[in-house]
Design an enzyme around this catalytic site. Structure first.
Site, PDB file in Angstrom:
ATOM      1  N   GLY A  70       0.958  -1.211   0.033  1.00  0.00           N
ATOM      2  CA  GLY A  70      -0.038   0.146   0.022  1.00  0.00           C
ATOM      3  C   GLY A  70       0.834   1.225  -0.080  1.00  0.00           C
TER       4      GLY A  70
ATOM      5  N   CYS B 174     -10.567  22.061  17.470  1.00  0.00           N
ATOM      6  CA  CYS B 174     -10.420  22.458  19.065  1.00  0.00           C
ATOM      7  C   CYS B 174      -9.915  21.270  20.002  1.00  0.00           C
ATOM      8  CB  CYS B 174     -11.921  22.907  19.450  1.00  0.00           C
ATOM      9  SG  CYS B 174     -12.284  24.296  18.576  1.00  0.00           S
ATOM     10  N   GLU B 175      -8.624  20.823  19.480  1.00  0.00           N
ATOM     11  CA  GLU B 175      -7.774  19.756  20.287  1.00  0.00           C
ATOM     12  C   GLU B 175      -6.296  20.142  20.305  1.00  0.00           C
ATOM     13  OE1 GLU B 175      -8.812  16.138  20.943  1.00  0.00           O
ATOM     14  OE2 GLU B 175     -10.606  15.995  19.987  1.00  0.00           O
TER      15      GLU B 175
HETATM   16  N1  LLP Z   1      -2.165  -6.184   3.981  1.00  0.00           N
HETATM   17  C1  LLP Z   1      -2.771  -5.994   5.157  1.00  0.00           C
HETATM   18  C2  LLP Z   1      -3.413  -7.238   5.559  1.00  0.00           C
HETATM   19  C3  LLP Z   1      -2.558  -4.917   5.841  1.00  0.00           C
HETATM   20  O1  LLP Z   1      -3.326  -4.824   6.927  1.00  0.00           O
HETATM   21  C4  LLP Z   1      -1.891  -3.820   5.224  1.00  0.00           C
HETATM   22  C5  LLP Z   1      -2.013  -2.436   6.129  1.00  0.00           C
HETATM   23  C6  LLP Z   1      -1.565  -3.868   4.113  1.00  0.00           C
HETATM   24  C7  LLP Z   1      -1.418  -4.976   3.312  1.00  0.00           C
HETATM   25  C8  LLP Z   1      -0.719  -2.737   3.728  1.00  0.00           C
HETATM   26  O2  LLP Z   1       0.326  -2.340   4.297  1.00  0.00           O
HETATM   27  P1  LLP Z   1       1.448  -1.181   3.683  1.00  0.00           P
HETATM   28  O3  LLP Z   1       1.992  -1.830   2.406  1.00  0.00           O
HETATM   29  O4  LLP Z   1       0.615  -0.038   3.316  1.00  0.00           O
HETATM   30  O5  LLP Z   1       2.388  -1.186   4.841  1.00  0.00           O
HETATM   31  N2  LLP Z   1      -2.632   3.936   9.142  1.00  0.00           N
HETATM   32  C9  LLP Z   1      -1.403   3.293   9.353  1.00  0.00           C
HETATM   33  C10 LLP Z   1      -0.995   2.184   8.564  1.00  0.00           C
HETATM   34  C11 LLP Z   1      -1.961   1.078   8.868  1.00  0.00           C
HETATM   35  C12 LLP Z   1      -1.713  -0.107   8.119  1.00  0.00           C
HETATM   36  C13 LLP Z   1      -2.805  -1.184   8.017  1.00  0.00           C
HETATM   37  N3  LLP Z   1      -2.644  -2.641   7.397  1.00  0.00           N
HETATM   38  C14 LLP Z   1      -0.469   4.354   8.967  1.00  0.00           C
HETATM   39  O6  LLP Z   1      -0.568   5.600   8.743  1.00  0.00           O
HETATM   40  O7  LLP Z   1       0.833   4.306   9.167  1.00  0.00           O
END
Ligand code: LLP
Length: 419
Positions: free
Chosen positions: A275, A342-343
């Site tokens: 991702g 407001c935080e």
């Molecule tokens: N596959 C699964 C099962 C996942 O849970 C995730 C991300 C991905 C793939 C993709 O991961 P990536 O390649 O993007 O690292 N909101 C957080 C990140 C949460 C990731 C959740 N799962 C942030 O802003 O850093």
């Protein structure tokens, strides 16, 4: 590598001056670079060309239809985690046989929706879920392909909120119980148990945790095959880290070099779910300075974007580089960059050395393409930002800014409650 660069002190996204986008669409505004998205996708695709593989773009990092579509045009599949994400990806003419569906709490409706669409497979996170999928598939006269998500209990050395493959996390099945669970599921009539999946965390900058996970997954695959469960797919999730500040993340080819020997040994097709690696550095958030405020102890740059637009700094103490889109001089000062919410937790940067800025100027927050807009909310009744996708010298508004009417859609003042 990304396609945001300063030319004569002015920020461009590919061939388009970012200032033009701010003037035309207003702020806060997310801007994505098509060339950057595609470049990142291709780097990973090429790195794994020696083996049969499928990249399933992790839609949760950025689920704008135009972004998903750009990936689909490259041949990407999709990793989805909800009926909503599945609905979105199906709008992009994706081949459903490239969709994988993860998540610990898939509902009956979501399972039906995915079986109806004939997706590639479910990444199943527990035995009760496998039993539910078997039941629903049977009712629909189908056989569901599944992988179990295994929790290999490795430490990915990343932020505690985005560590997912350690004991005590809610995800997957315990590696020590995995063989038994796989076998039980393989005995169910409407399941085809064909994959082993593991996603150990996000923003992982080292290769070592992947080695550790794969060293545990390979013997499992062998054991399963010996006992008659024919595993054909190995899914190593996402998690590849990117540069926000001064990180030195693994490059696609380093990652591939580490992973490929295991994949070859397993004889499996490789699935990947990146991702952030694809979208993170492909997006910026633009904001306008509303006021510059000086107090006895601090300077505050108050901008029109806030934690509701980009929650990562508040939520994970994440660092996003911030620069004016027009660099007028070299003067610098230290300030907090904050939003109007407001935080006290509403900040985009703390005690940051910044180029000096004036009221009315625009700032860019970099590396905001992943987990940016998708985590936005309407807190303080703030309409969510607009999104623009740039491709060479062309650009398009790919999501309109929300209006006040959007804020109250579906709300009513019911006469029944006025009695
Ligand atoms: N596959 C699964 C099962 C996942 O849970 C995730 C991300 C991905 C793939 C993709 O991961 P990536 O390649 O993007 O690292 N909101 C957080 C990140 C949460 C990731 C959740 N799962 C942030 O802003 O850093």
């Amino acid at each position: 590598m990304d396609f945001f660069e300063y030319r004569h002190h002015e920020l461009y996204c590919e061939q388009v001056p970012v200032a033009r986008l701010c003037e035309e669409f207003g702020t806060p505004l997310y801007v994505y670079s098509h060339a950057t998205l595609v470049d990142h996708y291709r780097k990973l695709d090429v790195a794994f060309e020696e083996v049969d593989h499928l990249i399933c773009f992790s839609v949760k990092s950025n689920s704008n239809l135009a972004v998903i579509r750009a990936m689909v045009q490259e041949g990407s599949g999709a990793d989805v985690v909800s009926g909503g994400e599945l609905f979105r990806v199906l709008k992009t003419d994706i081949d459903p046989s490239k969709i994988v569906f993860a998540g610990v709490g898939k509902t009956r409706a979501e399972i039906e929706q995915a079986l109806q669409a004939d997706i590639l497979m479910f990444n199943v996170e527990s035995m009760p879920e496998a039993i539910a999928i078997n039941q629903i598939a049977g009712e629909m006269g189908k056989v569901a392909r599944i992988a179990f998500r295994v929790n290999p209990d490795v430490d990915p050395h990343t932020h505690r909120h985005i560590t997912t493959g350690k004991k005590g996390n809610k995800f997957g099945i315990d590696i020590h119980m995995a063989a038994k669970i796989f076998q039980e599921a393989a005995d169910l009539p409407y399941l085809n148990v064909c994959g082993v999946h593991a996603h150990i965390g996000s923003q992982i900058t080292e290769v070592e945790p992947y080695h550790a996970a794969l060293q545990r997954l390979l013997p499992l695959i062998e054991e399963l095959r010996t006992s008659g469960v024919n595993i054909t797919d190995l899914n190593i999730g996402g998690g590849l880290g990117i540069i926000y500040q001064d990180e030195q993340p693994q490059m696609a080819h380093d990652f591939a070099k580490a992973v490929l020997p295991y994949v070859k040994r397993s004889g499996c097709r490789l699935l990947l779910e990146p991702g952030r690696f694809i979208t993170g550095n492909a997006g910026i958030l633009l904001a306008r300075v509303i006021y510059v405020k000086q107090t006895e102890t601090k300077n505050f740059v108050i901008v029109d974007a806030a934690m509701n637009d980009l929650v990562r700094p508040s939520f994970y103490e994440a660092y996003h580089k911030i620069k004016p889109i027009l660099i007028q001089n070299d003067d610098q000062f230290i300030a907090d960059v904050v939003g109007p919410i407001c935080e006290s937790g509403d900040f985009l940067a703390k005690d940051r050395m910044l180029h000096s800025v004036q009221q009315g100027e625009y700032l860019a927050m970099f590396s905001a393409g992943a987990y940016g807009f998708v985590m936005a909310s309407n807190y303080n009744s703030r309409p969510r930002a607009a999104e623009v996708l740039v491709k060479r010298d062309q650009y398009a508004l790919v999501r309109e800014r929300e209006t006040y009417e959007d804020l109250i859609r579906g709300e009513t003042i019911s006469p029944a409650l006025e009695l």
